[in-house]
Design a protein around this motif. Structure first.
Motif, PDB file in Angstrom:
ATOM      1  N   ALA A 206       0.837  -1.199   0.000  1.00 56.35           N
ATOM      2  CA  ALA A 206       0.000   0.000   0.000  1.00 56.35           C
ATOM      3  C   ALA A 206       0.872   1.249   0.000  1.00 56.35           C
ATOM      4  O   ALA A 206       0.584   2.234  -0.694  1.00 56.35           O
ATOM      5  CB  ALA A 206      -0.939  -0.017   1.199  1.00 56.35           C
ATOM      6  N   ARG A 207       1.951   1.216   0.747  1.00 52.78           N
ATOM      7  CA  ARG A 207       2.830   2.394   0.818  1.00 52.78           C
ATOM      8  C   ARG A 207       3.542   2.656  -0.505  1.00 52.78           C
ATOM      9  O   ARG A 207       3.955   3.793  -0.787  1.00 52.78           O
ATOM     10  CB  ARG A 207       3.836   2.236   1.955  1.00 52.78           C
ATOM     11  CG  ARG A 207       4.889   1.168   1.741  1.00 52.78           C
ATOM     12  CD  ARG A 207       5.831   1.061   2.920  1.00 52.78           C
ATOM     13  NE  ARG A 207       5.157   0.566   4.100  1.00 52.78           N
ATOM     14  CZ  ARG A 207       5.774   0.407   5.285  1.00 52.78           C
ATOM     15  NH1 ARG A 207       7.056   0.731   5.416  1.00 52.78           N
ATOM     16  NH2 ARG A 207       5.112  -0.074   6.318  1.00 52.78           N
ATOM     17  N   ASP A 208       3.695   1.631  -1.343  1.00 48.83           N
ATOM     18  CA  ASP A 208       4.271   1.854  -2.674  1.00 48.83           C
ATOM     19  C   ASP A 208       3.370   2.771  -3.500  1.00 48.83           C
ATOM     20  O   ASP A 208       3.859   3.639  -4.239  1.00 48.83           O
ATOM     21  CB  ASP A 208       4.441   0.522  -3.420  1.00 48.83           C
ATOM     22  CG  ASP A 208       5.461  -0.386  -2.770  1.00 48.83           C
ATOM     23  OD1 ASP A 208       6.393   0.122  -2.116  1.00 48.83           O
ATOM     24  OD2 ASP A 208       5.319  -1.616  -2.919  1.00 48.83           O
ATOM     25  N   LEU A 209       2.062   2.578  -3.389  1.00 50.04           N
ATOM     26  CA  LEU A 209       1.131   3.421  -4.135  1.00 50.04           C
ATOM     27  C   LEU A 209       1.138   4.841  -3.586  1.00 50.04           C
ATOM     28  O   LEU A 209       1.008   5.809  -4.343  1.00 50.04           O
ATOM     29  CB  LEU A 209      -0.270   2.821  -4.093  1.00 50.04           C
ATOM     30  CG  LEU A 209      -0.386   1.428  -4.712  1.00 50.04           C
ATOM     31  CD1 LEU A 209      -1.827   0.928  -4.626  1.00 50.04           C
ATOM     32  CD2 LEU A 209       0.088   1.413  -6.158  1.00 50.04           C
ATOM     33  N   ASP A 210       1.294   4.988  -2.265  1.00 49.38           N
ATOM     34  CA  ASP A 210       1.456   6.330  -1.689  1.00 49.38           C
ATOM     35  C   ASP A 210       2.670   7.024  -2.311  1.00 49.38           C
ATOM     36  O   ASP A 210       2.611   8.210  -2.677  1.00 49.38           O
ATOM     37  CB  ASP A 210       1.647   6.252  -0.172  1.00 49.38           C
ATOM     38  CG  ASP A 210       0.418   5.737   0.565  1.00 49.38           C
ATOM     39  OD1 ASP A 210      -0.701   5.867   0.023  1.00 49.38           O
ATOM     40  OD2 ASP A 210       0.583   5.213   1.676  1.00 49.38           O
ATOM     41  N   TRP A 211       3.748   6.280  -2.425  1.00 45.91           N
ATOM     42  CA  TRP A 211       4.979   6.831  -2.981  1.00 45.91           C
ATOM     43  C   TRP A 211       4.814   7.184  -4.454  1.00 45.91           C
ATOM     44  O   TRP A 211       5.270   8.247  -4.907  1.00 45.91           O
ATOM     45  CB  TRP A 211       6.107   5.818  -2.807  1.00 45.91           C
ATOM     46  CG  TRP A 211       7.388   6.205  -3.476  1.00 45.91           C
ATOM     47  CD1 TRP A 211       8.236   7.203  -3.146  1.00 45.91           C
ATOM     48  CD2 TRP A 211       7.959   5.563  -4.628  1.00 45.91           C
ATOM     49  NE1 TRP A 211       9.306   7.238  -4.014  1.00 45.91           N
ATOM     50  CE2 TRP A 211       9.162   6.245  -4.923  1.00 45.91           C
ATOM     51  CE3 TRP A 211       7.579   4.468  -5.408  1.00 45.91           C
ATOM     52  CZ2 TRP A 211       9.977   5.872  -5.992  1.00 45.91           C
ATOM     53  CZ3 TRP A 211       8.392   4.100  -6.471  1.00 45.91           C
ATOM     54  CH2 TRP A 211       9.574   4.805  -6.746  1.00 45.91           C
ATOM     55  N   LEU A 212       4.131   6.342  -5.209  1.00 42.78           N
ATOM     56  CA  LEU A 212       3.945   6.606  -6.634  1.00 42.78           C
ATOM     57  C   LEU A 212       3.060   7.823  -6.879  1.00 42.78           C
ATOM     58  O   LEU A 212       3.162   8.468  -7.929  1.00 42.78           O
ATOM     59  CB  LEU A 212       3.346   5.376  -7.320  1.00 42.78           C
ATOM     60  CG  LEU A 212       4.311   4.196  -7.468  1.00 42.78           C
ATOM     61  CD1 LEU A 212       3.570   2.945  -7.910  1.00 42.78           C
ATOM     62  CD2 LEU A 212       5.424   4.531  -8.456  1.00 42.78           C
ATOM     63  N   ALA A 213       2.191   8.145  -5.933  1.00 42.79           N
ATOM     64  CA  ALA A 213       1.331   9.328  -6.061  1.00 42.79           C
ATOM     65  C   ALA A 213       1.949  10.572  -5.442  1.00 42.79           C
ATOM     66  O   ALA A 213       1.379  11.668  -5.550  1.00 42.79           O
ATOM     67  CB  ALA A 213      -0.022   9.057  -5.405  1.00 42.79           C
ATOM     68  N   ASP A 214       3.106  10.443  -4.820  1.00 45.52           N
ATOM     69  CA  ASP A 214       3.729  11.573  -4.126  1.00 45.52           C
ATOM     70  C   ASP A 214       4.013  12.722  -5.095  1.00 45.52           C
ATOM     71  O   ASP A 214       4.534  12.519  -6.190  1.00 45.52           O
ATOM     72  CB  ASP A 214       5.041  11.115  -3.480  1.00 45.52           C
ATOM     73  CG  ASP A 214       5.689  12.213  -2.655  1.00 45.52           C
ATOM     74  OD1 ASP A 214       4.991  12.810  -1.822  1.00 45.52           O
ATOM     75  OD2 ASP A 214       6.891  12.480  -2.874  1.00 45.52           O
ATOM     76  N   GLY A 215       3.632  13.930  -4.687  1.00 44.98           N
ATOM     77  CA  GLY A 215       3.864  15.112  -5.503  1.00 44.98           C
ATOM     78  C   GLY A 215       2.799  15.365  -6.540  1.00 44.98           C
ATOM     79  O   GLY A 215       2.824  16.394  -7.218  1.00 44.98           O
ATOM     80  N   LEU A 216       1.854  14.453  -6.697  1.00 42.35           N
ATOM     81  CA  LEU A 216       0.748  14.606  -7.645  1.00 42.35           C
ATOM     82  C   LEU A 216      -0.511  15.051  -6.889  1.00 42.35           C
ATOM     83  O   LEU A 216      -0.609  14.848  -5.676  1.00 42.35           O
ATOM     84  CB  LEU A 216       0.492  13.290  -8.385  1.00 42.35           C
ATOM     85  CG  LEU A 216       1.675  12.724  -9.177  1.00 42.35           C
ATOM     86  CD1 LEU A 216       1.299  11.380  -9.811  1.00 42.35           C
ATOM     87  CD2 LEU A 216       2.149  13.709 -10.243  1.00 42.35           C
ATOM     88  N   PRO A 217      -1.484  15.617  -7.592  1.00 43.76           N
ATOM     89  CA  PRO A 217      -2.658  16.170  -6.896  1.00 43.76           C
ATOM     90  C   PRO A 217      -3.690  15.108  -6.518  1.00 43.76           C
ATOM     91  O   PRO A 217      -4.875  15.223  -6.833  1.00 43.76           O
ATOM     92  CB  PRO A 217      -3.216  17.155  -7.925  1.00 43.76           C
ATOM     93  CG  PRO A 217      -2.845  16.575  -9.239  1.00 43.76           C
ATOM     94  CD  PRO A 217      -1.492  15.960  -9.033  1.00 43.76           C
TER      95      PRO A 217
END
Length: 241
Positions: A206-217
């Motif tokens: 789950a935290r991988d998806l948090d990271w992949l969305a980091d900096g995006l709106p």
């Protein structure tokens, strides 16, 4: 002369945009229903599950939906019937599957007139902005399961261009539990699918998806279980202003 032998389709869990999935289908294969097998089978069950889930999440007939990785319209048939005419849009890398959905599946249930052909786009880069409109809801069912991380990041970047503030993008994935961060393979039940760290079908924490969305709106909301028959989990991305 007899017709050449048609090779067997790939196993359901191995259909992917990065191998045979992106290829064409012959008229004989379409007549045999391979366009249903190619996207994972479970035609009625999975189509209905996706509709019921999004309706429970607030999807209304007057809203506009984008089906990411729509394939041959397994869920599309259900959504097109539910939504007001012209409110369903689909995007997929495989043009042959889109054709099968539009030319075979929609006429079969009398729904073709409710979905203009231009609402279905063959595109492998998630460029939903090419439709020239925004979407209230979007769904990528069993798409992230076939994507390496950078492609998921690309998907999130492109989807953010096509959704207004408050728009919701739902995606499913095979989850790697936090207590197994070094798992190279995982077995998932129900469904009996094996996922992999570095090849299709992929699993993610789950935290991988948090990271992949980091900096995006996007605000990332982990839903988890949603009664998927092959143990895929759900994540909700909500578009920030």
């Amino acid at each position: 002369m007899s017709d050449p032998e048609i090779p067997n389709p790939p196993p359901e869990h191995e259909s992917t945009a990065f191998n045979a999935y992106a290829g064409g289908l012959s008229p004989e294969q379409i007549a045999a229903g391979w366009h249903r097998t190619w996207i994972g089978g479970l035609w009625e069950e999975m189509g209905r599950l996706q509709l019921d889930y999004l309706v429970a999440e607030g999807l209304k007939p007057g809203m506009t939906l984008l089906d990411v990785g729509c394939g041959s319209l397994r869920a599309g048939v259900q959504f097109i019937r539910y939504l007001e005419p012209g409110r369903y849009y689909g995007i997929d890398v495989n043009a042959a599957l889109l054709d099968a959905g539009y030319e075979v599946e929609l006429p079969l249930v009398g729904l073709q007139e409710r979905c203009p052909r231009e609402n279905l786009l063959a595109n492998g880069s998630f460029e939903a902005w090419r439709f020239g409109r925004t979407f209230d809801f979007a769904l990528a069912q069993s798409v992230f399961t076939h994507l390496p991380a950078n492609f998921i990041r690309r998907c999130l970047i492109e989807m953010a261009k096509g959704m207004p503030e408050g728009g919701r993008f739902y995606a499913t994935y095979f989850e790697c539990p936090d207590d197994r961060p070094d798992a190279l393979t995982l077995h998932h039940e129900p469904g009996g699918i094996t996922s992999y760290l570095d090849r299709d079908p992929y699993h993610y924490r789950a935290r991988d998806l948090d990271w992949l969305a980091d900096g995006l709106p996007w605000t990332v909301e982990h839903v988890g279980d949603w009664s998927h028959p092959r143990d895929q989990k759900m994540v909700r991305f909500v578009r920030r202003g």
